[in-house]
Design a protein around this motif. Structure first.
Motif, PDB file in Angstrom:
ATOM      1  N   VAL A  30       0.832  -1.202   0.000  1.00 33.30           N
ATOM      2  CA  VAL A  30       0.000   0.000   0.000  1.00 33.30           C
ATOM      3  C   VAL A  30       0.874   1.263   0.000  1.00 33.30           C
ATOM      4  N   VAL A  31       1.920   1.273   0.795  1.00 32.62           N
ATOM      5  CA  VAL A  31       2.827   2.426   0.853  1.00 32.62           C
ATOM      6  C   VAL A  31       3.495   2.651  -0.500  1.00 32.62           C
ATOM      7  N   ILE A  32       3.976   1.582  -1.127  1.00 32.74           N
ATOM      8  CA  ILE A  32       4.642   1.696  -2.423  1.00 32.74           C
ATOM      9  C   ILE A  32       3.698   2.260  -3.476  1.00 32.74           C
ATOM     10  N   LEU A  33       2.489   1.715  -3.546  1.00 29.34           N
ATOM     11  CA  LEU A  33       1.554   2.138  -4.586  1.00 29.34           C
ATOM     12  C   LEU A  33       0.997   3.532  -4.317  1.00 29.34           C
ATOM     13  N   THR A  34       0.782   3.860  -3.054  1.00 23.93           N
ATOM     14  CA  THR A  34       0.307   5.206  -2.722  1.00 23.93           C
ATOM     15  C   THR A  34       1.361   6.253  -3.083  1.00 23.93           C
ATOM     16  N   THR A  35       2.612   5.949  -2.768  1.00 26.24           N
ATOM     17  CA  THR A  35       3.715   6.847  -3.115  1.00 26.24           C
ATOM     18  C   THR A  35       3.818   7.013  -4.627  1.00 26.24           C
ATOM     19  N   TYR A  36       3.661   5.908  -5.342  1.00 25.50           N
ATOM     20  CA  TYR A  36       3.719   5.924  -6.810  1.00 25.50           C
ATOM     21  C   TYR A  36       2.640   6.836  -7.386  1.00 25.50           C
ATOM     22  N   VAL A  37       1.402   6.649  -6.954  1.00 25.37           N
ATOM     23  CA  VAL A  37       0.298   7.450  -7.493  1.00 25.37           C
ATOM     24  C   VAL A  37       0.486   8.924  -7.134  1.00 25.37           C
ATOM     25  N   TYR A  38       0.898   9.200  -5.908  1.00 21.17           N
ATOM     26  CA  TYR A  38       1.085  10.586  -5.477  1.00 21.17           C
ATOM     27  C   TYR A  38       2.202  11.267  -6.272  1.00 21.17           C
ATOM     28  N   PHE A  39       3.302  10.554  -6.494  1.00 19.56           N
ATOM     29  CA  PHE A  39       4.410  11.143  -7.245  1.00 19.56           C
ATOM     30  C   PHE A  39       4.013  11.416  -8.691  1.00 19.56           C
ATOM     31  N   CYS A  40       3.341  10.454  -9.315  1.00 21.28           N
ATOM     32  CA  CYS A  40       3.039  10.561 -10.743  1.00 21.28           C
ATOM     33  C   CYS A  40       1.925  11.552 -11.060  1.00 21.28           C
ATOM     34  N   THR A  41       1.029  11.768 -10.117  1.00 24.62           N
ATOM     35  CA  THR A  41      -0.109  12.643 -10.379  1.00 24.62           C
ATOM     36  C   THR A  41      -0.006  13.998  -9.700  1.00 24.62           C
ATOM     37  N   SER A  42       0.890  14.156  -8.730  1.00 25.61           N
ATOM     38  CA  SER A  42       0.959  15.420  -8.005  1.00 25.61           C
ATOM     39  C   SER A  42       2.397  15.884  -7.770  1.00 25.61           C
ATOM     40  N   ALA A  43       3.131  15.161  -6.915  1.00 26.60           N
ATOM     41  CA  ALA A  43       4.464  15.608  -6.512  1.00 26.60           C
ATOM     42  C   ALA A  43       5.424  15.695  -7.693  1.00 26.60           C
ATOM     43  N   GLY A  44       5.397  14.694  -8.571  1.00 20.14           N
ATOM     44  CA  GLY A  44       6.311  14.681  -9.714  1.00 20.14           C
ATOM     45  C   GLY A  44       6.118  15.855 -10.650  1.00 20.14           C
ATOM     46  N   PRO A  45       4.892  16.084 -11.156  1.00 18.68           N
ATOM     47  CA  PRO A  45       4.670  17.238 -12.038  1.00 18.68           C
ATOM     48  C   PRO A  45       5.030  18.571 -11.377  1.00 18.68           C
ATOM     49  N   LYS A  46       4.747  18.709 -10.090  1.00 15.17           N
ATOM     50  CA  LYS A  46       5.104  19.945  -9.393  1.00 15.17           C
ATOM     51  C   LYS A  46       6.623  20.105  -9.324  1.00 15.17           C
ATOM     52  N   TYR A  47       7.322  19.010  -9.067  1.00 19.72           N
ATOM     53  CA  TYR A  47       8.779  19.042  -8.985  1.00 19.72           C
ATOM     54  C   TYR A  47       9.402  19.420 -10.330  1.00 19.72           C
ATOM     55  N   MET A  48       8.800  18.934 -11.411  1.00 18.59           N
ATOM     56  CA  MET A  48       9.362  19.159 -12.741  1.00 18.59           C
ATOM     57  C   MET A  48       8.868  20.445 -13.395  1.00 18.59           C
ATOM     58  N   LYS A  49       7.981  21.164 -12.750  1.00 28.18           N
ATOM     59  CA  LYS A  49       7.344  22.325 -13.363  1.00 28.18           C
ATOM     60  C   LYS A  49       8.345  23.329 -13.902  1.00 28.18           C
ATOM     61  N   ASP A  50       9.338  23.697 -13.109  1.00 29.02           N
ATOM     62  CA  ASP A  50      10.314  24.713 -13.512  1.00 29.02           C
ATOM     63  C   ASP A  50      11.676  24.112 -13.835  1.00 29.02           C
ATOM     64  N   ARG A  51      11.698  22.843 -14.129  1.00 25.58           N
ATOM     65  CA  ARG A  51      12.946  22.165 -14.455  1.00 25.58           C
ATOM     66  C   ARG A  51      12.922  21.642 -15.887  1.00 25.58           C
ATOM     67  N   LYS A  52      14.106  21.477 -16.450  1.00 25.81           N
ATOM     68  CA  LYS A  52      14.209  20.882 -17.771  1.00 25.81           C
ATOM     69  C   LYS A  52      14.051  19.375 -17.671  1.00 25.81           C
ATOM     70  N   PRO A  53      13.550  18.740 -18.734  1.00 22.73           N
ATOM     71  CA  PRO A  53      13.405  17.276 -18.711  1.00 22.73           C
ATOM     72  C   PRO A  53      14.764  16.602 -18.517  1.00 22.73           C
ATOM     73  N   TYR A  54      14.781  15.525 -17.756  1.00 22.02           N
ATOM     74  CA  TYR A  54      16.013  14.767 -17.561  1.00 22.02           C
ATOM     75  C   TYR A  54      16.334  13.964 -18.826  1.00 22.02           C
ATOM     76  N   ASP A  55      17.604  13.858 -19.111  1.00 20.45           N
ATOM     77  CA  ASP A  55      18.056  13.034 -20.233  1.00 20.45           C
ATOM     78  C   ASP A  55      18.294  11.610 -19.710  1.00 20.45           C
ATOM     79  N   LEU A  56      17.351  10.746 -19.938  1.00 17.71           N
ATOM     80  CA  LEU A  56      17.406   9.381 -19.408  1.00 17.71           C
ATOM     81  C   LEU A  56      17.534   8.339 -20.516  1.00 17.71           C
TER      82      LEU A  56
END
Length: 305
Positions: A30-56
């Motif tokens: 539950v912790v893993i999946l909750t963290t995943y959903v939160y990062f992908c739908t909220s925390a991640g986009p906010k973190y990347m808002k003013d940053r350039k895309p990573y070269d992966l």
């Protein structure tokens, strides 16, 4: 009946897998999946808002290669562990003891792979490919670890494992496509089969639906409520992927064809006009286009110079 079937599931708690990594630990999942959903739908986009895309690029290439090899291994283990030997398509109970241990290990590895595949979405976010973080994508990646966790905890073998074998086979093709696509435009121009990946996934869900639905009407030493859940989820995924296929390919193809037809029509009209502003198939005395000819050209305004 549902309650009795639920209790029956817990009677299948398999002692062979209880000490394996993350098996039976619902809180961890539950912790893993909750963290995943939160990062992908909220925390991640906010973190990347003013940053350039990573070269992966290199990281993703290695990741895709690993997924290909592991998926091939899972297909082989699933087949050798039962489905190419003595497993029954119509009804297959869990094989206990050492005899079924090979399949149990394959189910555990499949579960770990479903957790690792959460990185698919993380890569999208870090590369600012937010349009690919859709409801279908996130829902699919969230639900599959849950199904795999139920399998490895309670039923590491038996009827439900066909899902893992078929899904791993699809992933061999899918991650091969992703790897080849990452090699650049010189390879991408030969990858004409992208839309067929979605078609294969839809075929996969048809197989899983029928495989689990047909056993509901037979006597089988396997929890029927789990077969019911797998059949319902397969049907729902078939609907979601069907909508994606229609919107991504059939609908867009129709729009593209209409656009081409419109351009062809405009080109035909322009080619029919001479430099003096008179149609090539005949002019009028006042240098204007006859009314009946204008009416055959919708949404076009022409002015004679």
């Amino acid at each position: 009946m549902c309650q009795s079937n639920f209790i029956l599931l817990f009677s299948f708690l398999d002692p062979r897998t209880t000490d394996w990594f993350l098996v039976g630990k619902l809180g961890h999942l539950v912790v893993i999946l909750t963290t995943y959903v939160y990062f992908c739908t909220s925390a991640g986009p906010k973190y990347m808002k003013d940053r350039k895309p990573y070269d992966l690029k290199r990281t993703i290439q290695i990741y895709n290669l690993i997924q290909i090899f592991v998926s091939v291994y899972l297909v082989n283990e699933g087949m050798q562990g039962g489905w190419s030997n003595d497993y029954s398509f119509s009804c297959q109970p869990v094989v206990p003891g050492e005899k079924g241990l090979r399949m149990a290990k394959a189910v555990w590895l499949y579960f770990i792979c479903k957790l690792v595949e959460l990185l698919d979405t993380v890569f999208f976010v870090l590369r600012k490919k937010f349009n690919q973080v859709s409801y279908l994508h996130v829902y699919h990646h969230t639900l599959m670890p849950v199904c795999a966790w139920i399998g490895v905890t309670f039923l590491p073998g038996g009827h439900g494992t066909l899902l893992g074998v078929v899904n791993s086979f699809i992933h061999v093709i899918m991650y091969t496509y992703y790897y080849l696509s990452s090699l650049g435009p010189e390879v991408q121009k030969y990858l004409w089969w992208k839309r067929h990946l979605t078609a294969l996934q839809m075929i996969q869900f048809c197989i899983i639906f029928y495989h689990n639905f047909q056993v509901l009407f037979k006597r089988c030493d396997y929890p029927k409520f789990l077969n019911f859940l797998l059949a319902v989820e397969a049907a729902y995924f078939l609907y979601l992927f069907g909508c994606f296929y229609y919107n991504q390919y059939m609908k867009n193809q129709k729009k593209n064809q209409e656009s081409k037809d419109k351009k062809s029509l405009n080109g035909a009209v322009q080619n029919g006009v001479r430099q003096n502003g008179v149609l090539s198939n005949g002019s009028t005395s006042n240098g204007t286009i006859p009314k009946q000819e204008v009416e055959t050209i919708p949404n076009e305004k022409m002015k004679i110079q």
